[in-house]
Scaffold this active site. Sequence first.
Site, mmCIF file in Angstrom:
data_model
loop_
_atom_site.group_PDB
_atom_site.id
_atom_site.type_symbol
_atom_site.label_atom_id
_atom_site.label_comp_id
_atom_site.label_asym_id
_atom_site.label_seq_id
_atom_site.Cartn_x
_atom_site.Cartn_y
_atom_site.Cartn_z
ATOM 1 N N ARG A 59 0.822 -1.224 0.000
ATOM 2 C CA ARG A 59 0.000 0.000 0.000
ATOM 3 C C ARG A 59 0.851 1.267 0.000
ATOM 4 N NH1 ARG A 59 -1.719 3.074 4.136
ATOM 5 N NH2 ARG A 59 -1.596 1.424 5.681
ATOM 6 N N TYR A 111 -12.585 17.060 -17.647
ATOM 7 C CA TYR A 111 -13.409 15.850 -17.559
ATOM 8 C C TYR A 111 -14.509 16.042 -16.498
ATOM 9 C CZ TYR A 111 -14.459 11.170 -15.748
ATOM 10 O OH TYR A 111 -15.096 10.051 -15.272
ATOM 11 N N ASP A 183 -3.623 17.584 -17.027
ATOM 12 C CA ASP A 183 -4.153 16.245 -17.292
ATOM 13 C C ASP A 183 -3.830 15.946 -18.752
ATOM 14 O OD1 ASP A 183 -5.691 14.054 -18.003
ATOM 15 O OD2 ASP A 183 -7.352 14.583 -16.653
ATOM 16 N N LYS A 208 -6.805 4.823 -19.832
ATOM 17 C CA LYS A 208 -7.049 5.187 -21.247
ATOM 18 C C LYS A 208 -5.886 4.724 -22.126
ATOM 19 C CE LYS A 208 -10.384 7.284 -19.078
ATOM 20 N NZ LYS A 208 -11.631 6.608 -18.844
#
Length: 391
Positions: A59, A111, A183, A208
């Site tokens: 983690r 987005y 982004d 993506k």
Amino acid sequence: MQEKTTTDLSTTCIHSGDLKDSHGAVHMPLYDATTFRFSSTEQLLEVIDGKRAGYLYTRYGMNPTIISLEEKIAAIDGAEAALAFGAGMAALSALFLACGTHGIACVGDVYGGTLELLDRQLPGLGIKTHHVSPQKLETLETVLSGGVKLVFFETPSNPLLEVIDIRKVTDIAHRHGALAAIDNTFASPVNQRPLELGVDFTMQSATKYLGGHSSVTGGVISAKAALLERIKPWRKNLGQMISPDQAHRLASQLGTLSLRVEKQNANAFAIAKFLAVHPKVSRVFYPGLPSHPNHEVAKRQMSGFGGMVTFDYKGSSADSTRVIEKLKIFSLAPSLGGVESLVTQPHTTSHHDLSAAERAEIGITDTMARLSVGIENETDLIADLEQALDS
Ligand code: PLP
């Protein structure tokens, strides 16, 4: 074995981050262990205190498969370092929480999920977003004079493919002592190299183009190592780490990133040209077309124009929906960047959670369709669009 040195992106996609496996595997294998053992407490403490490199707890990101992926991403982005996350939104939320406490200046369209986070969730934590039009960058100067320390933007934007001058926005941010974050999901590092244009953070949804096969959910941020140190504790304590198996799959699929994106660029350009002269299409949004309002900026800062094409249908909303439902090769599905071509209507997917008024303000209509162009045969893709539009 020596690290292979290259400036070529396709070689980097394949060979970076892969050479550390002690058994000589040609790529980094999947280490699914959640924890790593030590031969002494002294050794464990040295790793925990950062005095010695080592693997510790997955983690925290201290896992060979994840670190190898991050080295690959950093090499591909041309960055000092990179961090991997369980989703693009995890990367964005960690970035905003770590660097946006003095407010965020958001330039242009972003987005739908990012907009929701900025406008509906972060204000509850005292983080305010100031929206700035890319056509009115003097407003950015005013916002930054008020003490905002993070400028965020997306270019090309989703779904209107608006292109923002990266160097110009970054220079304004830096003049005011703010950091610039982008982004870069739509362009991918094959088509656009934000760090080389001065940006401080380049972020991508790895779901993506980086993953490229609609089989990975992930996010990445690349930057100077010292800047990423600010984000790391948020990722750790919000539990936003990418899983080792997703990291492993992403690293494998990055091997074909350049090949895929170059084919997607070529297919999308051909489709944009086809749609631009089709009588049932009122408008095409593609940065490679000379008719695109930001074409000159796109030519300056992009080496390819990407695989996303948005168009507006000349007719009713119901008819535009019928057209996209007639497509046979393009699948009606949200998301983008995979080898398979997809189609969506932004008002029903990426921007569905916004009100009709919010969508109208951005310029998103109910007759709009967004194509994520894959790597299928160009003629087949155009024939599919033709039969749907002519039906
Ligand atoms: N940024 C852009 C431009 C996107 O299109 C998306 C998702 O569609 C995201 C970020 C969020 O990525 P993820 O779905 O991996 O959280």
